[in-house]
Design a protein around this motif. Structure first.
Motif, PDB file in Angstrom:
ATOM      1  N   THR A 169       1.295   9.067   3.606  1.00  0.00           N
ATOM      2  CA  THR A 169      -0.018   9.533   3.164  1.00  0.00           C
ATOM      3  C   THR A 169      -0.921   8.338   2.902  1.00  0.00           C
ATOM      4  O   THR A 169      -0.459   7.205   2.800  1.00  0.00           O
ATOM      5  CB  THR A 169       0.081  10.357   1.861  1.00  0.00           C
ATOM      6  N   ASN A 170      -2.220   8.603   2.768  1.00  0.00           N
ATOM      7  CA  ASN A 170      -3.163   7.586   2.311  1.00  0.00           C
ATOM      8  C   ASN A 170      -3.154   7.629   0.795  1.00  0.00           C
ATOM      9  O   ASN A 170      -3.476   8.657   0.193  1.00  0.00           O
ATOM     10  CB  ASN A 170      -4.570   7.885   2.841  1.00  0.00           C
ATOM     11  N   LEU A 171      -2.811   6.524   0.178  1.00  0.00           N
ATOM     12  CA  LEU A 171      -2.666   6.440  -1.266  1.00  0.00           C
ATOM     13  C   LEU A 171      -3.672   5.429  -1.796  1.00  0.00           C
ATOM     14  O   LEU A 171      -3.670   4.282  -1.349  1.00  0.00           O
ATOM     15  CB  LEU A 171      -1.233   6.011  -1.584  1.00  0.00           C
ATOM     16  N   ASN A 172      -4.539   5.844  -2.716  1.00  0.00           N
ATOM     17  CA  ASN A 172      -5.579   4.963  -3.240  1.00  0.00           C
ATOM     18  C   ASN A 172      -5.807   5.189  -4.729  1.00  0.00           C
ATOM     19  O   ASN A 172      -5.310   6.154  -5.310  1.00  0.00           O
ATOM     20  CB  ASN A 172      -6.901   5.197  -2.495  1.00  0.00           C
ATOM     21  N   ILE A 173      -6.619   4.302  -5.292  1.00  0.00           N
ATOM     22  CA  ILE A 173      -7.078   4.408  -6.677  1.00  0.00           C
ATOM     23  C   ILE A 173      -8.579   4.639  -6.635  1.00  0.00           C
ATOM     24  O   ILE A 173      -9.294   3.990  -5.872  1.00  0.00           O
ATOM     25  CB  ILE A 173      -6.751   3.126  -7.468  1.00  0.00           C
ATOM     26  N   HIS A 214      -9.367   5.972 -14.315  1.00  0.00           N
ATOM     27  CA  HIS A 214      -8.913   5.821 -12.932  1.00  0.00           C
ATOM     28  C   HIS A 214      -8.071   7.023 -12.524  1.00  0.00           C
ATOM     29  O   HIS A 214      -7.439   7.663 -13.364  1.00  0.00           O
ATOM     30  CB  HIS A 214      -8.090   4.541 -12.765  1.00  0.00           C
ATOM     31  N   ASN A 215      -8.065   7.310 -11.238  1.00  0.00           N
ATOM     32  CA  ASN A 215      -7.282   8.390 -10.669  1.00  0.00           C
ATOM     33  C   ASN A 215      -6.465   7.843  -9.501  1.00  0.00           C
ATOM     34  O   ASN A 215      -6.931   6.976  -8.779  1.00  0.00           O
ATOM     35  CB  ASN A 215      -8.180   9.502 -10.094  1.00  0.00           C
ATOM     36  N   ILE A 216      -5.276   8.392  -9.329  1.00  0.00           N
ATOM     37  CA  ILE A 216      -4.529   8.158  -8.102  1.00  0.00           C
ATOM     38  C   ILE A 216      -4.933   9.277  -7.155  1.00  0.00           C
ATOM     39  O   ILE A 216      -4.991  10.447  -7.548  1.00  0.00           O
ATOM     40  CB  ILE A 216      -3.013   8.169  -8.353  1.00  0.00           C
ATOM     41  N   VAL A 217      -5.211   8.909  -5.894  1.00  0.00           N
ATOM     42  CA  VAL A 217      -5.672   9.888  -4.916  1.00  0.00           C
ATOM     43  C   VAL A 217      -4.802   9.807  -3.658  1.00  0.00           C
ATOM     44  O   VAL A 217      -4.652   8.740  -3.070  1.00  0.00           O
ATOM     45  CB  VAL A 217      -7.149   9.646  -4.519  1.00  0.00           C
ATOM     46  N   ILE A 218      -4.230  10.944  -3.290  1.00  0.00           N
ATOM     47  CA  ILE A 218      -3.567  11.093  -1.994  1.00  0.00           C
ATOM     48  C   ILE A 218      -4.570  11.816  -1.111  1.00  0.00           C
ATOM     49  O   ILE A 218      -5.083  12.870  -1.495  1.00  0.00           O
ATOM     50  CB  ILE A 218      -2.282  11.933  -2.111  1.00  0.00           C
ATOM     51  N   SER A 219      -4.871  11.275   0.062  1.00  0.00           N
ATOM     52  CA  SER A 219      -5.864  11.924   0.918  1.00  0.00           C
ATOM     53  C   SER A 219      -5.352  12.041   2.346  1.00  0.00           C
ATOM     54  O   SER A 219      -4.453  11.318   2.766  1.00  0.00           O
ATOM     55  CB  SER A 219      -7.184  11.161   0.889  1.00  0.00           C
ATOM     56  N   GLY A 220      -5.964  12.970   3.062  1.00  0.00           N
ATOM     57  CA  GLY A 220      -5.595  13.177   4.455  1.00  0.00           C
ATOM     58  C   GLY A 220      -6.365  14.342   5.037  1.00  0.00           C
ATOM     59  O   GLY A 220      -7.370  14.786   4.475  1.00  0.00           O
ATOM     60  N   MET A 221      -5.881  14.812   6.168  1.00  0.00           N
ATOM     61  CA  MET A 221      -6.478  15.955   6.857  1.00  0.00           C
ATOM     62  C   MET A 221      -5.412  17.033   7.019  1.00  0.00           C
ATOM     63  O   MET A 221      -4.254  16.715   7.305  1.00  0.00           O
ATOM     64  CB  MET A 221      -6.993  15.552   8.238  1.00  0.00           C
ATOM     65  N   ASN A 232       0.800  -1.231   0.000  1.00  0.00           N
ATOM     66  CA  ASN A 232       0.000   0.000   0.000  1.00  0.00           C
ATOM     67  C   ASN A 232       0.833   1.281   0.000  1.00  0.00           C
ATOM     68  O   ASN A 232       0.330   2.345   0.329  1.00  0.00           O
ATOM     69  CB  ASN A 232      -0.969   0.036   1.200  1.00  0.00           C
ATOM     70  N   LYS A 233       2.113   1.188  -0.370  1.00  0.00           N
ATOM     71  CA  LYS A 233       2.984   2.364  -0.342  1.00  0.00           C
ATOM     72  C   LYS A 233       3.217   2.973  -1.718  1.00  0.00           C
ATOM     73  O   LYS A 233       3.774   4.066  -1.817  1.00  0.00           O
ATOM     74  CB  LYS A 233       4.323   2.010   0.289  1.00  0.00           C
ATOM     75  N   SER A 234       2.809   2.284  -2.777  1.00  0.00           N
ATOM     76  CA  SER A 234       3.015   2.823  -4.111  1.00  0.00           C
ATOM     77  C   SER A 234       1.983   2.255  -5.077  1.00  0.00           C
ATOM     78  O   SER A 234       1.262   1.308  -4.760  1.00  0.00           O
ATOM     79  CB  SER A 234       4.439   2.548  -4.595  1.00  0.00           C
ATOM     80  N   ILE A 235       1.932   2.864  -6.248  1.00  0.00           N
ATOM     81  CA  ILE A 235       1.015   2.442  -7.308  1.00  0.00           C
ATOM     82  C   ILE A 235       1.823   2.252  -8.575  1.00  0.00           C
ATOM     83  O   ILE A 235       2.639   3.114  -8.949  1.00  0.00           O
ATOM     84  CB  ILE A 235      -0.116   3.470  -7.498  1.00  0.00           C
ATOM     85  N   LEU A 236       1.626   1.104  -9.221  1.00  0.00           N
ATOM     86  CA  LEU A 236       2.304   0.819 -10.477  1.00  0.00           C
ATOM     87  C   LEU A 236       1.424   1.283 -11.628  1.00  0.00           C
ATOM     88  O   LEU A 236       0.205   1.125 -11.605  1.00  0.00           O
ATOM     89  CB  LEU A 236       2.600  -0.677 -10.593  1.00  0.00           C
TER      90      LEU A 236
END
Length: 168
Positions: A125-129, A145-152, A106-110
């Motif tokens: 960070t929170n990293l998702n698709i 599809h989008n790569i999304v970094i999320s947080g507060m 869960n630390k990177s996206i290929l």
């Protein structure tokens, strides 16, 4: 278009007028700086699209190292009012034919870009698709599809670092 990359409190910095079917930006570019050298490129810009409502300036810096085929980005959330605890998302939109997959740690996206391999990563960070809609074709849209970094938000000034590297 730096204005489309950061979403604060589930709101974009631009507004969509449903009756006219148009986007109004109403933002002011505060900073724009471009460096272009043989082995180093850098773009730095900021806008005030969140200043009136949240007291926040969004700044993005992207560096490119051609010899390493590496992009390093910094998204800065600069608070002028000391506002805390707002949800943020930083989105990276892809064309529909691009394939992306989260790694098991869960630390990177290929990223598969027409047979080339790339790796997207962001520390702490929170990293998702996420699914999205691609409007890049005239009079139509398709799923993408989008790569999304999320947080507060949690500090007066917050920097989110991300990196895209070509795999060899």
């Amino acid at each position: 278009a730096i204005h489309s990359t950061l979403i604060l409190d589930d709101r974009s910095s631009c507004k969509f007028n449903m009756t006219k079917n148009e986007i109004s930006y109403g933002i002011k570019i505060l900073k724009k700086n471009i460096v272009f050298e043989k082995n180093y490129w850098k773009i730095n810009s900021s806008h005030d699209g969140y200043l009136k409502q949240y007291g926040i300036i969004h700044e993005r810096e992207i560096e490119f190292y051609p010899e390493q085929i590496k992009f390093i980005g910094h998204d800065k959330i600069v608070s002028k009012k000391n506002i805390k605890n707002l949800k943020f998302e930083i989105r990276f939109h892809f064309e529909p034919n691009i394939k992306i997959m989260k790694t098991q740690d869960n630390k990177s996206i290929l990223i598969d870009l027409n047979g080339e391999g790339w790796k997207f990563s962001s520390e702490n960070t929170n990293l998702n698709i996420d699914n999205g809609l691609y409007f890049g074709r005239k009079d139509s849209f398709v799923n993408n599809h989008n790569i999304v970094i999320s947080g507060m938000t949690n500090d007066k000034n917050q920097t989110i670092k991300w990196e895209i590297t070509k795999l060899k």
